[in-house]
Design an enzyme around this catalytic site. Structure first.
Site, mmCIF file in Angstrom:
data_model
loop_
_atom_site.group_PDB
_atom_site.id
_atom_site.type_symbol
_atom_site.label_atom_id
_atom_site.label_comp_id
_atom_site.label_asym_id
_atom_site.label_seq_id
_atom_site.Cartn_x
_atom_site.Cartn_y
_atom_site.Cartn_z
ATOM 1 N N CYS A 166 -34.808 -16.335 4.813
ATOM 2 C CA CYS A 166 -35.587 -16.822 3.683
ATOM 3 C C CYS A 166 -35.782 -18.336 3.724
ATOM 4 O O CYS A 166 -36.647 -18.879 3.029
ATOM 5 C CB CYS A 166 -34.918 -16.431 2.377
ATOM 6 S SG CYS A 166 -33.200 -16.990 2.280
ATOM 7 N N HIS A 168 -33.584 -20.625 2.697
ATOM 8 C CA HIS A 168 -32.784 -21.346 1.703
ATOM 9 C C HIS A 168 -31.520 -21.871 2.390
ATOM 10 O O HIS A 168 -30.607 -21.118 2.691
ATOM 11 C CB HIS A 168 -32.416 -20.420 0.540
ATOM 12 C CG HIS A 168 -33.617 -19.849 -0.141
ATOM 13 N ND1 HIS A 168 -33.688 -18.538 -0.577
ATOM 14 C CD2 HIS A 168 -34.808 -20.418 -0.470
ATOM 15 C CE1 HIS A 168 -34.865 -18.321 -1.149
ATOM 16 N NE2 HIS A 168 -35.570 -19.458 -1.091
ATOM 17 N N CYS A 199 -32.740 -14.563 -4.940
ATOM 18 C CA CYS A 199 -33.077 -14.205 -3.564
ATOM 19 C C CYS A 199 -32.170 -13.055 -3.148
ATOM 20 O O CYS A 199 -30.939 -13.171 -3.194
ATOM 21 C CB CYS A 199 -32.879 -15.387 -2.603
ATOM 22 S SG CYS A 199 -33.282 -14.995 -0.880
ATOM 23 N N HIS A 280 -3.686 21.276 -5.524
ATOM 24 C CA HIS A 280 -3.449 22.082 -6.729
ATOM 25 C C HIS A 280 -3.905 23.526 -6.561
ATOM 26 O O HIS A 280 -4.282 24.187 -7.532
ATOM 27 C CB HIS A 280 -4.155 21.454 -7.942
ATOM 28 C CG HIS A 280 -5.588 21.111 -7.699
ATOM 29 N ND1 HIS A 280 -6.579 22.058 -7.591
ATOM 30 C CD2 HIS A 280 -6.195 19.903 -7.529
ATOM 31 C CE1 HIS A 280 -7.741 21.457 -7.389
ATOM 32 N NE2 HIS A 280 -7.541 20.152 -7.338
ATOM 33 N N CYS A 315 7.937 32.864 -44.938
ATOM 34 C CA CYS A 315 6.595 32.418 -45.341
ATOM 35 C C CYS A 315 5.853 31.679 -44.232
ATOM 36 O O CYS A 315 4.728 31.229 -44.443
ATOM 37 C CB CYS A 315 6.679 31.541 -46.583
ATOM 38 S SG CYS A 315 7.455 29.925 -46.290
ATOM 39 N N CYS A 325 23.363 20.413 -39.815
ATOM 40 C CA CYS A 325 23.673 21.754 -40.297
ATOM 41 C C CYS A 325 22.566 22.731 -39.929
ATOM 42 O O CYS A 325 21.380 22.427 -40.038
ATOM 43 C CB CYS A 325 23.862 21.731 -41.813
ATOM 44 S SG CYS A 325 24.252 23.344 -42.515
#
Length: 525
Positions: A166, A168, A199, A280, A315, A325
């Site tokens: 490029c 640069h 760029c 597994h 219940c 206890c």
């Protein structure tokens, strides 16, 4: 790379005697499997790695083909791909490598796109070659836009600079700091771009090697290799600590609801190729994932509730024990009962500690939401406790290794057996540990199976393996006595073979059940 290893490793720890068990009728039926194998991805060739050899030894229905690859063979496979693309498009090898990495090493897609519009593909991938901008140059009358150092500030009046295609250009020192920051701190490799903002040109491998320190370049190459394996559908890094091998397996992700791809790296580590977690089998990846998540979410709460609360026998109110206890009085219905056996307290008198009855719970339906929740919890605990027990037992069995070595030394001293002849004990411990892990995951699978006749058969196989494992474990715990050594050796050897056979039967039947859609689930995934 395909010419390096022509044969795949096969999980061959199940004795051939399993094929002789006509009761279960396990026939590999190799000729009829060709179309099915192709559908499962076993016969799909890869450019860098050869497809499985159809002439390889026959496998059981639960076994898959796989092999391990070293870093050197992985690099060789990459170079093979790069050479082919560079030759086909008459481009530099460094540019071919950038293009392949941009397309995730999907060579077919790259060729198709490049034939349509090579210029557009180059722009997207960050490849631009312009000979008018040579990369490394020593320049006078130059000032770096990053550090503002000029050529007048360096000896000789010329500064070493770097620019990509490029144009640069920056000083070499700034580029080095930039590249080393990207590689060491950010872990970047395939998309290290030009220093200029916006760029997108990619710094090729050769340029990186010219600029960065040798140790950073080695790190850069390791990262490139990792991206190659990560991008591949047939490769996965071995998750074992300090292992640098990758495993190749031709099982696609879409088949993970029918196949359990358990593999063993050359380093000895067993894991699932599909999810990368510990092996597994026989649970498929989606079921194993659900179970692991549920255990992580529920196990602590479930354990606390199991240990600290019970339902009132009258219940069904949930009651927490807040004292030592065992004489309990329900605050809701005032019923007095024993925490130990849940029986009426009036029957205990002063002899509460003598209660030893086990009261089987009735099969009546839960009467309210709290009871339903409790029933669901108890069902989960049934499977979780057995899952965790086998996991713990496997750890304890591994501790047998140390004691096994001492046993083998004793046998050598007290008999005429050689070291090779006493290896049956180590083989037995290895088999025991492996089967414990298999049993562990059968409880995961059983938890999510819908109740039907197939589930009953699965649990029968589970029970038979579990009994065989416990028999073998009991034999290994026995003390060594010189007069019983021949008998011990025969029993342990026979049990080891039998345990392997039972494990093979369970895994084969489960694998065939997946292919035949026999298993029905009580959960969506």
């Amino acid at each position: 790379m395909s010419d390096l290893s022509d044969e795949y490793l096969i999980d061959d720890d199940v004795e051939d005697t399993m094929d002789e068990d006509s009761t279960y009728g396990y026939d590999d039926a190799a000729d009829s499997q060709d179309e099915e194998d192709e559908e499962l991805g076993f016969g799909v060739a890869d450019d860098a790695f050869a497809a499985p050899d159809p002439a390889s030894e026959r496998m059981k229905s639960f076994q898959i083909e796989y092999k391990s690859h070293s870093v050197a063979s992985i690099e060789e496979a990459q170079q093979k791909e790069v050479d082919q693309i560079a030759s086909m498009f008459v481009i530099k090898e460094t540019d071919a490598a950038i293009l392949l990495r941009h397309f995730g090493w999907n060579k077919e897609r790259l060729i198709e796109r490049y034939m349509e519009s090579g210029e557009k593909v180059n722009l997207e991938a960050g490849v631009v070659e312009d000979s008018s901008h040579p990369k490394l140059r020593k320049l006078g009358d130059f000032t770096c836009e990053v550090c503002y150092t000029s050529s007048d500030d360096v000896p000789g009046g010329k500064m070493e600079t770097l620019a990509l295609g490029c144009g640069h250009r920056y000083c070499r020192d700034c580029y080095q700091q930039y590249l080393e920051q990207k590689i060491t701190s950010e872990g970047e490799s395939r998309r290290v771009q030009c220093m200029r903002e916006k760029c997108n040109l990619v710094v090729d491998e050769r340029t990186v090697g010219l600029v960065v320190a040798p140790n950073v370049f080695e790190r850069y190459k390791i990262l490139l290799n990792r991206t190659y394996v990560d991008d591949s559908n047939i490769l996965r890094w071995c998750p074992a600590p300090n292992c640098e091998l990758a495993v190749e397996c031709h099982v696609s992700n879409k088949m993970l609801n029918k196949i359990v791809p358990s593999v063993a790296c050359d380093c000895g580590h067993l894991f699932c190729f599909g999810c990368g977690n510990a092996a597994h089998a026989p649970a498929i990846c989606p079921i194993a994932k659900l179970w692991v998540k549920k255990c992580a979410d529920d196990s602590e709460t479930a354990n606390w509730i199991s240990a600290n609360t019970k339902e009132c026998p009258k219940c069904t109110s949930t009651i927490e024990k807040n004292g030592g206890c065992n004489h309990m009085t329900c605050r809701k219905c005032k019923y007095e009962w024993c925490w130990i056996c849940a029986g009426p307290w009036t029957e205990h008198g002063n002899s509460w500690y003598n209660c030893n009855r086990f009261d089987e719970k009735s099969g009546s339906e839960a009467r309210d939401s709290q009871a339903k929740s409790r029933a669901s919890l108890e069902r989960y605990l049934h499977y979780f406790n057995r899952f965790a027990n086998h996991e713990q037992s496997a750890k304890l069995d591994r501790d047998l290794y140390g004691r096994t070595e001492k046993k083998m030394e004793e046998m050598q001293l007290s008999t005429e057996l050689t070291w090779i002849e006493v290896q049956f004990l180590k083989k037995a411990v290895d088999t025991l540990t492996e089967c414990r892990m298999t049993l562990k995951w059968t409880y995961c699978m059983a938890y999510y199976l819908a109740r039907d006749n197939m589930t009953e058969l699965f649990e029968d196989n589970q029970r038979d393996l579990e009994k065989a494992v416990e028999d073998l474990s009991e034999q290994l715990e026995k003390p060594i006595e010189p007069k019983t050594i021949p008998e011990l050796r025969q029993k342990v050897t026979d049990l080891t073979v039998y345990v392997q056979k039972r494990r093979g039967i369970l895994l084969s039947d489960t694998a065939e059940g997946f292919q035949e859609d026999r298993w029905q689930w009580n959960v969506e995934f």
